[in-house]
Design a protein around this motif. Structure first.
Motif, short mmCIF file in Angstrom:
data_model
loop_
_atom_site.label_atom_id
_atom_site.label_comp_id
_atom_site.label_asym_id
_atom_site.label_seq_id
_atom_site.Cartn_x
_atom_site.Cartn_y
_atom_site.Cartn_z
N ASP A 63 0.95 -1.27 -0.20
CA ASP A 63 -0.14 -0.12 -0.12
C ASP A 63 1.26 0.92 0.45
OD1 ASP A 63 -2.22 1.73 0.49
OD2 ASP A 63 -2.88 1.24 2.05
N THR A 64 1.43 1.73 -1.25
CA THR A 64 2.45 2.61 -1.25
C THR A 64 2.09 4.09 -1.60
OG1 THR A 64 1.88 2.88 -3.77
CG2 THR A 64 3.92 1.38 -2.99
N GLU A 65 0.01 4.49 -0.90
CA GLU A 65 -0.25 5.59 -0.80
C GLU A 65 -0.02 5.82 0.78
OE1 GLU A 65 -4.37 5.33 -1.30
OE2 GLU A 65 -4.48 4.41 -3.40
N LYS A 66 0.62 5.36 1.50
CA LYS A 66 1.16 6.00 2.68
C LYS A 66 2.46 6.90 3.29
CE LYS A 66 -0.51 1.31 4.91
NZ LYS A 66 0.23 0.11 5.74
N LYS A 67 2.62 6.34 2.04
CA LYS A 67 3.88 7.17 1.12
C LYS A 67 4.71 6.93 2.22
CE LYS A 67 1.47 10.75 -1.19
NZ LYS A 67 1.46 12.48 -1.59
#
Length: 268
Positions: free
Chosen positions: A103-107
């Motif tokens: 889940d790379t939307e967490k940055k």
């Protein structure tokens, strides 16, 4: 999977594996007990429930040496791409923290000074050398530094703050706690830091109302001229003041966040 392109193999199963903490295509073998868990948090939660308190322990993330691909079940040293099936076991991968997350939307980003990975985007955070942790850029030059301010447990829920997954806030005094714990404290009209007892918000309007209440409340004759020594939690000043049932006001900073001290301590 043999007919898939290289990119399709890398992306196979993305966001389809993991646990309640992370979406990832691997599991880890705990270096402390050699059991297999989806992530270190799953291990720590299970270990905290052990009946014997001497058996309770937590994973040191950097000590993880082996991972198991969730797609083909191959155990291997810590790498991003499975050596057997070619699956990308984590879209985000940190070799230092042995950390995987699809889940790379967490940055996610790794802070070298903190020594761990954090979420929220590197561009939105800065590392305070004195406090020893990352803060949001809104706190740059806008917070009171307390050395190693995050190297302690939240004073409300007692979860360790430095690597907590929850958002934290810095109070006026420089101490830190979880945002949700801080908001809950405010809901219950608790406006003092649980660590140092200083006021955490501007209380001047409340102090003014207390001034008015004291003026309107006449003390009985036997208490009217009674004096007590107080310690001010906000400025740490000690002084002798007239006792009043509503509260004792600090003559130095005008705060009512004070407490009587017995026996009296003379100011230095």
């Amino acid at each position: 999977m043999e007919a898939c392109s290289a990119n399709e193999r890398l992306q196979f199963g993305k966001m389809g594996y993991g646990c309640k903490h992370y979406r990832r295509r691997c599991r880890i073998r705990a270096p402390c007990c050699y059991e297999v868990f989806s992530c270190r948090h799953c291990h720590n939660e299970a270990a905290s429930m052990l009946r014997n308190p001497y058996d309770r322990h937590e994973i040191v993330r950097q000590d993880v040496k082996q991972v198991i691909c969730a797609v083909c079940d191959t155990e291997q040293p810590v790498v991003q791409v499975c050596t057997n099936c070619g699956v990308n076991m984590g879209e985000y991968f940190c070799e230092i923290c042995k950390f995987y997350d699809d889940d790379t939307e967490k940055k996610q980003f790794h802070c070298d000074d903190c020594g761990i990975c954090r979420v929220g985007g590197r561009e939105n955070y800065f590392h305070c050398k004195k406090c020893g942790t990352c803060y949001g850029i809104g706190l740059r030059d806008n917070h009171m530094c307390v050395e190693n301010s995050m190297q302690h447990h939240c004073p409300i829920c007692y979860e360790y703050l430095f690597d907590s997954l929850k958002d934290t806030t810095v109070m006026k005094c420089g101490h830190t706690m979880h945002c949700e714990c801080y908001n809950e404290m405010m809901k219950h009209d608790k406006y003092c830091c649980p660590i140092c007892s200083k006021s955490v918000i501007d209380m001047s309007r409340i102090w003014k109302r207390m001034d008015e209440e004291i003026q309107a409340t006449v003390m009985p004759e036997e208490y009217r001229y009674k004096k007590v020594w107080i310690l001010c939690n906000d400025c740490n000043d000690t002084t002798e003041v007239y006792f009043h049932i509503v509260g004792q006001k600090c003559s130095h900073c005008n705060s009512y966040n004070t407490r009587t001290i017995e026996p009296p301590v003379q100011p230095q």
